[in-house]
Design an enzyme around this catalytic site. Sequence first.
Site, short mmCIF file in Angstrom:
data_model
loop_
_atom_site.label_atom_id
_atom_site.label_comp_id
_atom_site.label_asym_id
_atom_site.label_seq_id
_atom_site.Cartn_x
_atom_site.Cartn_y
_atom_site.Cartn_z
N LYS A 38 -2.99 -17.11 -19.24
CA LYS A 38 -3.96 -17.35 -18.40
C LYS A 38 -4.40 -15.65 -18.58
O LYS A 38 -5.72 -15.14 -18.55
CB LYS A 38 -3.53 -17.81 -16.89
CG LYS A 38 -4.55 -17.23 -15.70
CD LYS A 38 -3.73 -17.39 -14.20
CE LYS A 38 -3.40 -16.40 -13.67
NZ LYS A 38 -4.00 -14.87 -13.51
N ASN A 39 -3.60 -14.81 -18.40
CA ASN A 39 -4.27 -13.21 -18.08
C ASN A 39 -4.33 -12.93 -19.48
O ASN A 39 -4.34 -11.47 -19.49
CB ASN A 39 -2.61 -13.11 -17.72
CG ASN A 39 -2.67 -13.68 -15.98
OD1 ASN A 39 -3.62 -13.56 -15.21
ND2 ASN A 39 -1.74 -12.53 -16.21
N ASP A 51 -6.44 -9.13 -2.79
CA ASP A 51 -5.26 -9.94 -2.34
C ASP A 51 -4.06 -10.85 -1.49
O ASP A 51 -4.26 -9.20 -1.57
CB ASP A 51 -5.64 -11.69 -3.46
CG ASP A 51 -4.50 -10.91 -4.44
OD1 ASP A 51 -5.24 -11.32 -5.92
OD2 ASP A 51 -3.52 -9.90 -4.46
N ASP A 59 4.91 -11.06 -12.02
CA ASP A 59 4.30 -12.29 -12.11
C ASP A 59 5.99 -12.82 -11.71
O ASP A 59 5.68 -14.47 -11.57
CB ASP A 59 3.62 -12.44 -12.45
CG ASP A 59 2.79 -12.57 -12.45
OD1 ASP A 59 1.67 -11.89 -13.77
OD2 ASP A 59 1.97 -11.45 -11.83
N VAL A 78 5.46 -3.14 -7.86
CA VAL A 78 3.84 -2.93 -8.91
C VAL A 78 2.72 -3.61 -7.58
O VAL A 78 1.80 -2.71 -7.50
CB VAL A 78 3.58 -4.10 -9.96
CG1 VAL A 78 2.52 -4.13 -10.70
CG2 VAL A 78 5.01 -3.74 -11.47
C1 EPZ Z 1 -3.01 -8.59 -14.42
O1 EPZ Z 1 -4.03 -8.02 -13.14
C2 EPZ Z 1 -1.98 -9.69 -13.65
N1 EPZ Z 1 -3.77 -10.26 -13.67
C3 EPZ Z 1 -1.82 -9.89 -12.62
O2 EPZ Z 1 -1.37 -10.91 -12.71
C4 EPZ Z 1 -0.44 -8.95 -13.54
O3 EPZ Z 1 0.42 -9.06 -12.04
C5 EPZ Z 1 -0.91 -7.17 -13.20
O4 EPZ Z 1 -1.93 -7.87 -14.35
C6 EPZ Z 1 0.62 -6.88 -14.05
O5 EPZ Z 1 1.46 -7.47 -14.68
C7 EPZ Z 1 -4.77 -10.89 -15.39
O6 EPZ Z 1 -4.67 -10.71 -15.80
C8 EPZ Z 1 -6.09 -11.42 -14.09
P1 EPZ Z 1 -2.62 -3.70 -12.91
P2 EPZ Z 1 -4.50 -6.69 -12.76
O7 EPZ Z 1 -3.79 -2.89 -12.74
O8 EPZ Z 1 -5.08 -6.17 -14.10
C9 EPZ Z 1 -2.40 -0.63 -9.20
C10 EPZ Z 1 -1.23 -13.54 -11.80
O9 EPZ Z 1 -0.05 -14.02 -11.36
N2 EPZ Z 1 -3.88 -0.21 -9.56
O10 EPZ Z 1 -1.78 -3.78 -13.70
O11 EPZ Z 1 -5.12 -6.18 -11.52
C11 EPZ Z 1 -2.72 -2.35 -8.65
O12 EPZ Z 1 -3.45 -2.14 -7.44
C12 EPZ Z 1 -2.05 -11.83 -11.65
O13 EPZ Z 1 -0.91 -14.26 -12.53
C13 EPZ Z 1 -4.41 0.81 -8.97
O14 EPZ Z 1 -4.16 1.25 -7.84
O15 EPZ Z 1 -3.47 -5.54 -12.55
C14 EPZ Z 1 -1.19 -2.70 -8.85
O16 EPZ Z 1 -0.92 -1.72 -7.92
C15 EPZ Z 1 -1.35 -11.80 -10.37
N3 EPZ Z 1 -5.97 0.89 -9.79
C16 EPZ Z 1 -1.26 -2.16 -10.05
O17 EPZ Z 1 -2.18 -0.96 -10.29
C17 EPZ Z 1 -6.72 0.17 -10.69
O18 EPZ Z 1 -7.72 0.91 -11.28
C18 EPZ Z 1 -1.31 -2.65 -12.03
O19 EPZ Z 1 -2.07 -3.68 -11.26
C19 EPZ Z 1 -6.23 -0.50 -10.81
C20 EPZ Z 1 -4.84 -1.08 -10.51
#
Ligand code: EPZ
EC number: 2.5.1.7
Length: 426
Positions: free
Chosen positions: A23-24, A117, A309, A331
Site C-alpha cells: 500500500k505504502n 488522524d 506500523d 515516530v
Molecule cells: C508513511 O507516512 C506511511 N504512510 C505510514 O504508514 C508510516 O507509518 C510512515 O510513513 C512512517 O514509516 C504512507 O506511506 C501512506 P512520515 P508519512 O512523513 O509519510 C513527522 C500505515 O499504517 N513529520 O515519515 O506520513 C510526522 O508527523 C501508515 O500504513 C513532520 O513533523 O510519515 C511523523 O511524526 C500510517 N513534518 C514523522 O515525521 C513533516 O513535514 C514521520 O512521518 C512530515 C512528517
Amino acid sequence: MNEHFVVRPADALAGTVDVVGAKNSVLKLMAAALLAVGRTTITNCPQILDVPLMADVLRSLGCEVAVDGDVVEIDVPAELNSEADYRSVSRLRASVCVLGPLVARCRRAVVPLPGGDAIGSRPLDMHQAGLRLLGARSEISHGCVVAEADGPGAALRGAQIWLDFPSVGATENILMASVFAEGTTVIDNAAREPEIVDLVRMLQEMGAKISGGGTSTLTVHGGADLVPTTHRVIGDRIVGATWAFASVMTGGDVTVRGVDPHHLDLVLDKLTQAGATYEAVSEGFRVRGNGRPRSVDWVTLPYPGFPTDLQPMAIALSAVSEGTSMITENVFEGRFRFVEEMVRLGADARTDGHHAVVRGVPRLSSAPVWASDIRAGAGLVLAGLLADGETEVWDVAHIDRGYPRFVENLRALGGNVERVNAPPAR
Ligand code: EPZ
C-alpha cells in the site's frame, strides 16, 4: 449497518499466505505517473480501498485511470489540472503525495490539507521547506497547501536539502518535485524505506537521473524528460510481518510469499528473540512460533529500524508473552491509543509519554473493541485469536484500507474469524 469481525480463539496458525504489492508504495507510484504524459501501468497492486480512492484523486487532476484487479493503468494528459479535488483528498491522507509531481509538471499545486488522524498530528512543514529550497513559494491557504514555482521563467532549481527527520512523505514529494528542477538536488537525511527504493526505481525506469535510493543521501540530476513505464510494486513488508506475528503469537508455522525477507531483517530478528525461528524460502520466508512467546523490548524508528506500523503487533504479542516488555514509539505521538482497546481485552498495559509497559498474561478475554486505524485493527484481530470467547472488532473499514482479503487469508491459515454485517452492539 456497521461491519465487524468476530474473532474466536485459534490454535496454532499454519500454512502459506501470498502477499501482494505494498500500500505504502503503490499510492506513491500512482502519483509518480503524473510526471510523464501517456500511459503508465502498475502491476501487483493490492486490492485495497486506498487504490480506487487514489484513482479518484488522479481523475480530479485530469487523468483517466483503470483499476482492473491487481493492475492499474493511468493515462496522463499533456495538460494537468493543478488543483486536487477536496473531497477525494480528504478521504485519503496519502494523496498529499501528488504535491511534488504537480509542482514539477505544472509549476503550481493546490492540495487540500489531509490533516491529522488517529496516530498523530502529521504536519507537512518538511514537505513545504523542501519545496521552498527548490525555489517554490509555499503556504497554507483556505485549507490547502499551495506551492508555486517562483523563479525566473517559474522554474524550480536544484538545491541541497537537509530533512530534520527522515520523513517518508517529505522525501517522496521533494524527490518527485526535483526531477524536473534545473541542476542537481541532494536530499540528506532522506528516508530509506524499501518503498522509497521502489519509487526511485520507477522514476529511473521513466528516465530520471537519481542515485542513492535506500541510503540517507539521494542525488537527483534534474531536467530529464520522463516517459511512461510499466512497473511491478514490491511486496508489502508490513502485511507480511503481520502474518509473521500471528504465527509467533499462536505458536504456529506460517510461510509468507511475495515479500523480500531482507525488508524485514530487524523485525524477524526481534521475533527470534521472542523464541521464534525463521528461514528464507523461495519468494519469501517461513516463521515458526515455539509455544508462548518470550517478552522482548521494541523501539520504533525509521527504516531500517523497527517499523512504527508494526507497533500494534508488537504490543499484541507482548500482551501474551512470558514476562514484561517495554515498547517505545519514536515516530507518531498518538499511536498508543491502541493500548486502551488492548486493556479492554484484558491486557496488562500502561503508557507514559512515548513508552508503553506491557506485562504478558497467559490469556486475554474477549470484548467488543474498535479499530482506530489500519494497523491497530490488525493488532486487535491478532489479540482476539488469543482471547477466551468471541472478540468483536468494529470499524473494520480501517483494516480493509490496508490488508487485502484479511479474513480470507486468516481463515486459510486456520484462524477462526468471520466478517459480520449487523447493527453495532453498543
Ligand atoms: C508513511 O507516512 C506511511 N504512510 C505510514 O504508514 C508510516 O507509518 C510512515 O510513513 C512512517 O514509516 C504512507 O506511506 C501512506 P512520515 P508519512 O512523513 O509519510 C513527522 C500505515 O499504517 N513529520 O515519515 O506520513 C510526522 O508527523 C501508515 O500504513 C513532520 O513533523 O510519515 C511523523 O511524526 C500510517 N513534518 C514523522 O515525521 C513533516 O513535514 C514521520 O512521518 C512530515 C512528517
